[in-house]
Design an enzyme around this catalytic site. Structure first.
Site, PDB file in Angstrom:
ATOM      1  N   SER A  17       0.928  -1.297  -0.181  1.00 18.16           N
ATOM      2  CA  SER A  17       0.149   0.032  -0.016  1.00 18.16           C
ATOM      3  C   SER A  17       0.964   1.435  -0.181  1.00 18.16           C
ATOM      4  CB  SER A  17      -1.056  -0.332   1.508  1.00 18.16           C
ATOM      5  OG  SER A  17      -1.430   0.774   0.706  1.00 18.16           O
ATOM      6  N   ASP A  64      10.176   4.492 -10.044  1.00 19.92           N
ATOM      7  CA  ASP A  64       9.320   5.677 -11.974  1.00 19.92           C
ATOM      8  C   ASP A  64      10.996   6.428 -12.214  1.00 19.92           C
ATOM      9  OD1 ASP A  64       7.731   3.296 -11.702  1.00 19.92           O
ATOM     10  OD2 ASP A  64       5.654   4.794 -11.733  1.00 19.92           O
ATOM     11  N   LYS A 114      -0.442  -4.412  -2.592  1.00 17.22           N
ATOM     12  CA  LYS A 114      -2.374  -3.538  -2.645  1.00 17.22           C
ATOM     13  C   LYS A 114      -1.723  -2.153  -3.079  1.00 17.22           C
ATOM     14  CE  LYS A 114      -5.319  -2.508   0.578  1.00 17.22           C
ATOM     15  NZ  LYS A 114      -5.409  -0.826   1.120  1.00 17.22           N
TER      16      LYS A 114
END
Length: 535
Positions: free
Chosen positions: A290, A301, A315
Site C-alpha cells: 500500500s 519511476d 496492495k
C-alpha cells in the site's frame, strides 16, 4: 434463501435513507425499495424463528463486501477505535511498555515523557495492584491489562508496584494521557555518510517523526540514506505522499488514483524536499504494501533511487471509510493506485479471496522469494522509468532493482517455535530482570554493549531449558543450524530493553542481506550510478 434474507435486511437500511430516496425517486429504484420493504415485512410476519437483526445485518454486510474485493471490510463499532489507534499515532493510557512474566505484570520500559515516567515508574517494576485489585497470579492476559490501564485522558488510576531493593510496595497515582504510538522504529548513522531510517507504518505522525530523524541525521553528517520499508504494510495515503515529497522535486507526480465512481486524482510533489539530491536506497520485501508501494513506486519511476529486496505485496486498492449509524464502519474500495509511469500496484484477485490470501505462500513454493528468474511479468505490463528509461513492470507489486533472495540458511523449526510461542521474549525479559543493574553499570553506552556483550553458553542453556518447559522439544541439529541467528536476536532484544527501541535494528541489521547490500551499493558512488542507469 437465508443469504438473500440477510442481504435484504442490510440493504433496506441503506435504500431507505434520504440520500438514496432522492437518487431513485420516480424510477425503478422505488419499485426495488418497495420490494425490499415488502420482503422484510414478510420475514417479520412469517419467519419460523425470531431474528436478531443486529447479527443478521452485520453478517449481511460482511457477505456483500466479501464478494467485492479482498480489502473492502466491515469493522464493528467496538473495533473501529482499536484499528484506528496505530494510524492516528496515539491512544490514551498510563504509558508503559509491559510484558507478563510468570503471571506477573512487568514494566519493560515507561514511555519517555509519558505519565508513568513522570511519576517515577521504572523499568523492571512489577505491578501487583491496579486500583486495589490484585493482578498478580490471576492468569493475566494482554487484553486484561489494556482494560485496566487504558482509559480516557484525565482519569486517574492507582497502581502498587514491587521494586527490586525495596521492602514495601510503592504506590503511584497516575493521570492518564495521550500516549504516542511511533511509526519510526529506528534512525541512526551506519557510518560517516550513510544514514538509516526504518518506518513500520504510515500514520498521522509519520512525516513529523521522519523529519525529526532526517534533520538529526543530516546534522550528524548523512549524505546518503537507506529507507527501510520491509514489513511496512502501509497506512494513510497523505503520509505516503508527504514522505515521497521529501525525495522528489516540486511538480513530480507521486501517485494517482482512479475508479469508476472516483475521477482521476493526481498527487504531486508540492515543495522543496528535505532529501532531493543524496543517494537513496529503499528496502522492500513481500510484506511491504500500500503506502510503502506508493513511496517505492514513485522513487523507482523517477529514477530517484534504487530499490533493493524482494517484490512487494501488491496492495493498490484505495479504501474509503464510511461511517454507519451505530459507530461501525465500512472501508469500501473506491479507486486504485497507479505509479507515475501508470503501473497498477494492485495484484490480481480474480480467483477469489482464498487464492489471494495464499499468494505469498505460492510465491515461496514457486521459488519467487529465492530466485529472481522465477518471477515472470507479462510483456503488456512493461513500462519504462521517466529519467533513464529502465524497464519496470506493472500488474502487482513493485519489483526491486536489486533482488535479494530470502535467507533460509539458518532457518529451523526450533528457532521459529521459540519465537512464535514467546519463549525468546520471555527468556530475554527474565535475563534483563535478573541482571539489569549489572548490565546498566557494565555497558554505559550501546557502542560498548555491541562490542563486548556476548550471548554465552549459559544463556543459551537457560533458553533451551525454558523452551523445553514450554513444550518445545530440543533438536540439536536444528539448534546448531540457527545458533548464530538466535544469539543475534537475543542480543538485539536485550539492547532494545536496556537502551532504545532502535538499537534492536543496529544489531539485527548486521545480518540482514538487503541492508548489507544497500550499504555496499552506497559505499561506492560508481556502483550506485551504474545500477541506477542500467537498462
Amino acid at each position: 434463501m437465508k443469504q438473500f434474507l440477510l442481504i435484504v435486511l442490510t440493504l433496506l437500511q441503506f435504500f431507505a435513507s434520504p440520500v438514496f430516496a432522492q437518487q431513485t425517486s420516480g424510477g425503478k429504484g422505488d419499485i426495488q425499495l418497495y420490494k425490499l420493504q415488502l420482503a422484510t415485512q414478510m420475514i417479520s410476519a412469517y419467519y419460523v424463528d425470531s431474528v436478531d437483526r443486529t447479527d443478521l445485518v452485520e453478517d449481511a454486510i460482511k457477505g456483500m463486501l466479501e464478494d467485492l474485493d479482498p480489502h473492502s471490510v466491515y469493522i464493528t463499532a467496538k473495533d473501529v477505535q482499536k484499528m484506528n489507534e496505530p494510524l492516528k499515532g496515539n491512544f490514551e493510557g498510563i504509558g508503559v511498555q509491559f510484558n507478563i512474566l510468570e503471571d506477573t505484570l512487568m514494566v519493560v520500559n515507561p514511555i519517555p515523557g509519558g505519565p508513568s515516567e513522570d511519576v517515577g515508574v521504572m523499568a523492571g517494576d512489577r505491578i501487583i495492584y491496579i486500583d486495589d485489585e490484585m493482578v498478580a497470579g490471576i492468569g493475566l492476559s494482554n487484553q486484561m491489562v489494556f482494560d485496566r490501564l487504558r482509559g480516557d485522558k484525565g482519569t486517574k488510576v492507582t497502581i502498587k508496584i514491587k521494586r527490586n531493593g525495596t521492602k514495601n510496595l510503592l504506590e503511584f497515582t497516575i493521570t492518564r494521557d495521550k500516549i504516542p504510538i511511533f511509526s519510526l522504529d529506528a534512525a541512526y548513522m551506519v557510518n560517516n555518510h550513510i544514514g538509516y531510517i526504518k518506518l513500520n507504518r504510515f500514520g498521522a505522525t509519520t512525516h513529523t517523526e521522519f523529519m525529526t530523524a532526517m534533520r538529526k541525521l543530516r546534522w550528524e553528517g548523512m549524505s546518503d540514506l537507506i529507507l527501510d520499508l520491509q514489513g511496512n504494510g502501509g497506512g494513510y495515503l497523505k503520509a505516503a505522499i508527504d514522505i515521497a515529497d521529501e525525495f522528489l522535486e516540486k511538480g513530480k507526480v507521486i501517485v494517482y488514483t482512479k475508479g469508476i465512481n472516483s475521477p482521476k486524482q493526481v498527487f504531486s510533489a508540492s515543495r522543496k524536499g528535505e532529501f532531493e539530491n543524496g543517494h537513496l536506497v529503499v528496502l522492500i520485501d513481500e510484506a511491504s504494501a500500500s503506502a510503502s508501494e506508493i513511496v517505492t513506486g514513485a522513487i523507482q519511476d523517477h529514477d530517484r533511487g534504487l530499490v533493493v529486496g524482494r517484490r512487494s505485496f501488491g496492495k493498490g486498492l484505495v479504501q474509503r471509510p464510511l461511517s454507519l449509524p451505530d459507530g461501525s464502519e465500512m472501508r469500501l474500495t473506491s479507486s486504485r493506485y497507479y505509479t507515475p509511469t501508470g503501473r497498477l500496484i494492485q495484484k490480481s484477485y480474480e480467483e477469489g479471496r482464498k487464492k489471494y490470501r495464499e499468494d505469498l505462500i505460492n510465491r515461496y513454493n514457486h521459488g519467487e522469494l529465492s530466485s529472481e528468474d522465477s518471477i515472470h511479468f507479462p510483456e503488456d505490463k512493461l513500462y519504462t522509468t521517466l529519467k533513464y528509461g529502465r524497464k519496470v513492470y506493472g500488474g502487482g507489486g513493485i519489483m526491486p532493482d536489486v533482488f535479494i533472495p530470502i535467507d533460509t540458511s539458518e532457518y529451523s523449526s526450533y528457532h521459529r517455535n521459540i519465537v512464535a510461542k514467546g519463549v525468546m521474549n520471555k527468556a530475554v525479559l527474565s535475563f534483563v530482570d535478573k541482571n539489569r543493574e549489572d548490565l546498566m553499570s557494565k555497558y554505559e553506552a550501546f557502542k560498548v554493549f555491541d562490542e563486548q556483550f556476548q550471548v554465552d553458553d549459559l544463556i543459551l542453556k537457560e533458553l533451551q531449558d525454558l523452551a523445553t518447559e514450554e513444550g518445545i522439544e530440543y533438536n540439536d541439529e536444528a539448534f546448531k543450524r540457527s545458533q548464530l541467528a538466535i544469539k543475534d536476536q537475543f542480543k538485539a532484544l536485550v539492547a532494545r530493553d536496556i537502551f532504545e527501541n532502535g538499537d534492536f535494528y543496529r544489531i539485527i541489521n548486521q545480518r540482514d542481506k538487503a541492508f548489507r547490500a544497500a550499504v555496499k551499493i552506497l559505499e561506492e558512488e560508481s556502483v550506485f550510478e551504474q545500477k541506477l542507469s542500467e537498462r
